[in-house]
Design an enzyme around this catalytic site. Structure first.
Site, PDB file in Angstrom:
ATOM      1  N   HIS A  33       0.832  -1.194   0.000  1.00 57.15           N
ATOM      2  CA  HIS A  33       0.000   0.000   0.000  1.00 57.15           C
ATOM      3  C   HIS A  33       0.870   1.248   0.000  1.00 57.15           C
ATOM      4  CE1 HIS A  33      -3.982  -1.809   1.747  1.00 57.15           C
ATOM      5  NE2 HIS A  33      -3.365  -2.660   0.921  1.00 57.15           N
ATOM      6  N   LYS A 202      -8.868 -13.141   8.909  1.00 55.23           N
ATOM      7  CA  LYS A 202      -8.565 -13.318   7.494  1.00 55.23           C
ATOM      8  C   LYS A 202      -7.148 -12.830   7.241  1.00 55.23           C
ATOM      9  CE  LYS A 202      -9.690 -11.372   2.970  1.00 55.23           C
ATOM     10  NZ  LYS A 202     -10.753 -10.781   2.124  1.00 55.23           N
ATOM     11  N   LYS A 204      -4.359 -11.835   4.457  1.00 54.96           N
ATOM     12  CA  LYS A 204      -4.078 -11.497   3.065  1.00 54.96           C
ATOM     13  C   LYS A 204      -2.811 -12.231   2.646  1.00 54.96           C
ATOM     14  CE  LYS A 204      -5.774  -8.851   0.680  1.00 54.96           C
ATOM     15  NZ  LYS A 204      -6.847  -9.071  -0.332  1.00 54.96           N
ATOM     16  N   ASP A 232      -6.576 -15.396   1.764  1.00 57.03           N
ATOM     17  CA  ASP A 232      -6.899 -14.763   0.480  1.00 57.03           C
ATOM     18  C   ASP A 232      -5.627 -14.363  -0.253  1.00 57.03           C
ATOM     19  OD1 ASP A 232      -7.832 -13.272  -1.660  1.00 57.03           O
ATOM     20  OD2 ASP A 232      -8.315 -11.515  -0.436  1.00 57.03           O
ATOM     21  N   ASN A 234      -5.465 -13.584  -3.458  1.00 58.14           N
ATOM     22  CA  ASN A 234      -5.815 -12.765  -4.627  1.00 58.14           C
ATOM     23  C   ASN A 234      -5.388 -13.399  -5.950  1.00 58.14           C
ATOM     24  OD1 ASN A 234      -5.432  -9.972  -2.578  1.00 58.14           O
ATOM     25  ND2 ASN A 234      -7.295 -10.286  -3.778  1.00 58.14           N
ATOM     26  N   GLU A 257     -10.276 -17.882  -0.136  1.00 57.11           N
ATOM     27  CA  GLU A 257     -10.773 -16.824  -1.012  1.00 57.11           C
ATOM     28  C   GLU A 257      -9.885 -16.629  -2.236  1.00 57.11           C
ATOM     29  OE1 GLU A 257     -11.490 -11.984  -0.853  1.00 57.11           O
ATOM     30  OE2 GLU A 257     -11.515 -13.131   1.009  1.00 57.11           O
ATOM     31  N   ASN A 280     -14.241 -12.358  -4.511  1.00 56.45           N
ATOM     32  CA  ASN A 280     -14.652 -11.008  -4.853  1.00 56.45           C
ATOM     33  C   ASN A 280     -13.974 -10.601  -6.162  1.00 56.45           C
ATOM     34  OD1 ASN A 280     -12.010 -10.394  -3.161  1.00 56.45           O
ATOM     35  ND2 ASN A 280     -12.426  -8.551  -4.342  1.00 56.45           N
ATOM     36  N   ASP A 304     -19.525  -6.136  -2.375  1.00 55.40           N
ATOM     37  CA  ASP A 304     -18.925  -4.840  -2.047  1.00 55.40           C
ATOM     38  C   ASP A 304     -19.845  -3.811  -2.672  1.00 55.40           C
ATOM     39  OD1 ASP A 304     -17.442  -2.399  -2.258  1.00 55.40           O
ATOM     40  OD2 ASP A 304     -15.588  -3.513  -1.955  1.00 55.40           O
ATOM     41  N   HIS A 331     -16.680  -7.799   1.021  1.00 53.85           N
ATOM     42  CA  HIS A 331     -15.299  -7.432   0.736  1.00 53.85           C
ATOM     43  C   HIS A 331     -15.040  -6.013   1.218  1.00 53.85           C
ATOM     44  CE1 HIS A 331     -12.758  -5.171  -2.230  1.00 53.85           C
ATOM     45  NE2 HIS A 331     -11.915  -6.138  -1.951  1.00 53.85           N
ATOM     46  N   ASN A 333     -12.154  -2.664   0.828  1.00 48.21           N
ATOM     47  CA  ASN A 333     -10.939  -1.987   0.408  1.00 48.21           C
ATOM     48  C   ASN A 333     -10.634  -0.948   1.468  1.00 48.21           C
ATOM     49  OD1 ASN A 333      -8.791  -0.914  -1.067  1.00 48.21           O
ATOM     50  ND2 ASN A 333      -9.886  -1.035  -3.010  1.00 48.21           N
TER      51      ASN A 333
END
Length: 435
Positions: A33, A202, A204, A232, A234, A257, A280, A304, A331, A333
Site C-alpha cells: 500500500h 482473514k 491477506k 486470500d 488474490n 478466497e 470477490n 462490495d 469485501h 478496500n
C-alpha cells in the site's frame, strides 16, 4: 416519520471532495500500500438544506466520471435512486482506457467501463439514501426494508506488513510494527482481538511462498482454536498449488478466497476440495453469476456495495445467492467511516446466515467523521439514527482534501506496484499464477 414535501427531496447541489488518507505499509501480491490512498467523499444537499453522505474510490478515473454525474443531479429527487443509473449511462466512458486494466487497489480482476460506472454511482446512491433518511427521520436500514440483526460481525483483517514505509517517504507513523512471519501474524491477531474483540481472522496471502502462509494459518489455528480462519492470496496460485493448500488447511479454514484466477480455474479447485471457495474477483457483476454458480465454482460471494452499484444491488445479490445456496460476506478496500456505516446498514438487512464481513477500517488512523465507528466483540452496532447515523467533520475533510490538493499527482491513483518499487526498483506486478 416526517412527511416530505417535493422541495425536501429535490437535490440542490452536489459537492465532491477527493481526499488522501493515511495507509500503513500493508503487503499483497501486487506490492505494498502507498502511504496515502485516494477516496472520494460525496455530499448531496437537498433544496431544504439536508445533506447526505457517500464515499467511494478516489482515483482519477472515478473522479472523471463523478464530476459530470454530479452536474446532472440538481433537480433529481433523492428518493429516485434507480434514476441514478439512467443518468450515469448517459455519460461516455473511455472504454479503451478502462477495459482490461487491473484495479490494483481493489485486487478485483479486470475492470470494465460498466464496473467503473457502478463504483461511482454507489457513492451517489448512498448519499441519496442518507439524505432521504435524514429527511424522513428514518435510518437507512429502514429504507432498505428493515434490519434483521442489531449488530454486524466483522473479521480481523490480517496483513503481512513492514514496520514503516521506506525511509525518506512521507507517511504517517503507527505502532503496529512489522509482521513478516507466523509469529508476527499471530501477534497482530492478538492485538486485534484485545483491542476490538474480533472472533474470526482473514490473512491477506499471495505475499510469500504458499508453504510459509500455510505455516502462518496453522499458527493462527493453534493460537485461536475453533475461530474461523480465511486465507486470500488474490489469485496468486495455480490450480495445483490451490489444491495443495486446501488439502493442508482443510481442517481449519472457514473458506479459501480467490486462490486462483477465473471461474474455470476456481471450478477446478472447488471440484477437488471440500474447503468452500469465496470470491470477490470472479463474481463482481450479475452477468458473472450464472457461470460461477452453475459450475459450483464458488460457495461464498464477497459483495462490495461500491462496485456492485450500491446498497440495493447488494441486497439483490444476496437474494440470488440465497436462491442458489451460496453464502454471503462483504469485501473491503481501504475505506473511511461513511463506507463502513453503509456496509453495516445493508448487512443488517440481509436475512439468514452472514459470514463476518471484511473491513480495513481498524487499519485507518484518519477519518472524516466527527466520531469514529467502533467495534465491540468484533461487531459494529447498527445505528437507528436518521440516515447513516454519521456526521461529517468538515475540518478533517478540509485537511485531507488539502493533502490531496498539494500532491503532485503521484498518489492520486493508487498503485501498489509503484510503492514497492521505492524499495525494489525492479519490481513489477508478478505474472499470475505466481506459484
Amino acid at each position: 416519520m416526517t412527511v416530505a414535501r417535493d422541495r425536501d427531496l429535490r437535490i440542490a447541489r452536489v459537492t465532491l471532495t477527493p481526499v488522501l488518507v493515511a495507509d500503513p505499509p500493508l503487503l499483497n501480491t501486487q506490492g505494498v500500500h502507498q502511504p496515502y490512498t485516494p477516496r472520494l467523499i460525496v455530499e448531496v444537499t437537498t433544496e431544504d438544506g439536508v445533506t447526505g453522505l457517500g464515499e467511494t474510490y478516489g482515483d482519477t478515473k472515478y473522479l472523471e466520471l463523478a464530476r459530470p454525474l454530479a452536474e446532472l443531479l440538481p433537480g433529481h429527487r433523492v428518493d429516485d435512486q434507480g434514476g441514478l443509473f439512467t443518468l450515469a449511462d448517459r455519460l461516455a466512458v473511455d472504454t479503451a482506457r478502462v477495459d482490461g486494466a487491473l484495479d490494483v487497489g481493489g485486487l478485483r480482476g479486470v475492470q470494465t467501463a460498466g464496473k467503473l460506472r457502478l463504483s461511482v454511482v454507489s457513492a451517489f446512491e448512498v448519499a441519496c439514501l442518507d439524505a432521504l433518511g435524514r429527511t424522513l427521520g428514518l435510518p437507512v436500514h429502514a429504507l432498505l426494508g428493515g434490519k434483521v440483526r442489531d449488530t454486524v460481525d466483522y473479521s480481523a483483517y490480517l496483513f503481512y506488513r513492514w514496520a514503516a514505509h521506506p525511509e525518506g517517504v512521507t507517511a504517517e507513523p503507527d505502532d503496529w510494527g512489522a509482521a513478516l512471519d507466523p509469529a508476527g501474524i499471530v501477534a497482530q491477531a492478538r492485538r486485534f482481538t484485545e483491542r476490538y474483540g474480533f472472533r474470526s481472522f482473514k490473512l491477506k496471502g499471495g505475499v510469500f511462498p504458499p508453504d510459509e502462509e500455510i505455516t502462518a494459518v496453522r499458527a493462527l489455528a493453534d493460537a485461536f482454536p475453533g475461530h474461523p480462519l480465511r486465507l486470500d492470496p488474490n489469485g496468486a496460485w495455480s490450480v495445483p498449488t490451490s489444491l495443495k493448500v486446501a488439502r493442508e488447511l482443510e481442517d481449519v479454514l472457514e473458506y479459501l478466497e480467490d486462490p486462483t484466477l477465473g471461474t474455470a480455474a476456481m471450478a477446478e479447485v472447488a471440484a477437488g476440495t471440500s474447503v468452500p471457495l469465496a470470491t470477490n474477483m470472479c463474481v463482481t457483476t450479475f452477468a458473472e453469476i450464472k457461470e460461477a454458480f452453475t459450475r459450483d465454482a464458488v460457495q461464498v460471494v464477497l459483495s462490495d456495495h461500491h462496485y456492485w452499484g450500491g446498497l440495493r444491488h447488494t441486497q439483490q445479490l444476496a437474494a440470488v445467492c440465497r436462491a442458489f445456496g451460496v453464502g454471503v460476506s462483504m469485501h473491503s478496500n481501504t475505506h473511511l467511516g461513511i463506507s463502513l456505516a453503509a456496509m453495516t446498514h445493508v448487512a443488517a438487512t440481509v436475512p439468514g446466515p452472514l459470514h463476518a464481513c471484511d473491513s480495513h477500517y481498524p487499519w485507518q488512523t484518519e477519518d472524516v467523521l466527527t466520531e469514529r465507528l467502533t467495534f465491540h466483540d468484533g461487531a459494529v452496532r447498527v445505528s437507528d439514527a436518521p440516515g447513516l447515523g454519521v456526521d461529517l467533520d468538515r475540518d478533517r475533510l478540509a485537511f485531507l482534501h488539502e493533502r490531496w490538493a498539494r500532491d503532485d499527482g503521484t498518489l492520486r491513483d493508487r498503485d501498489d506496484a509503484a510503492a514497492m518499487r521505492v524499495v525494489e526498483p525492479g519490481w513489477r506486478v508478478p505474472t499470475m499464477p505466481r506459484w
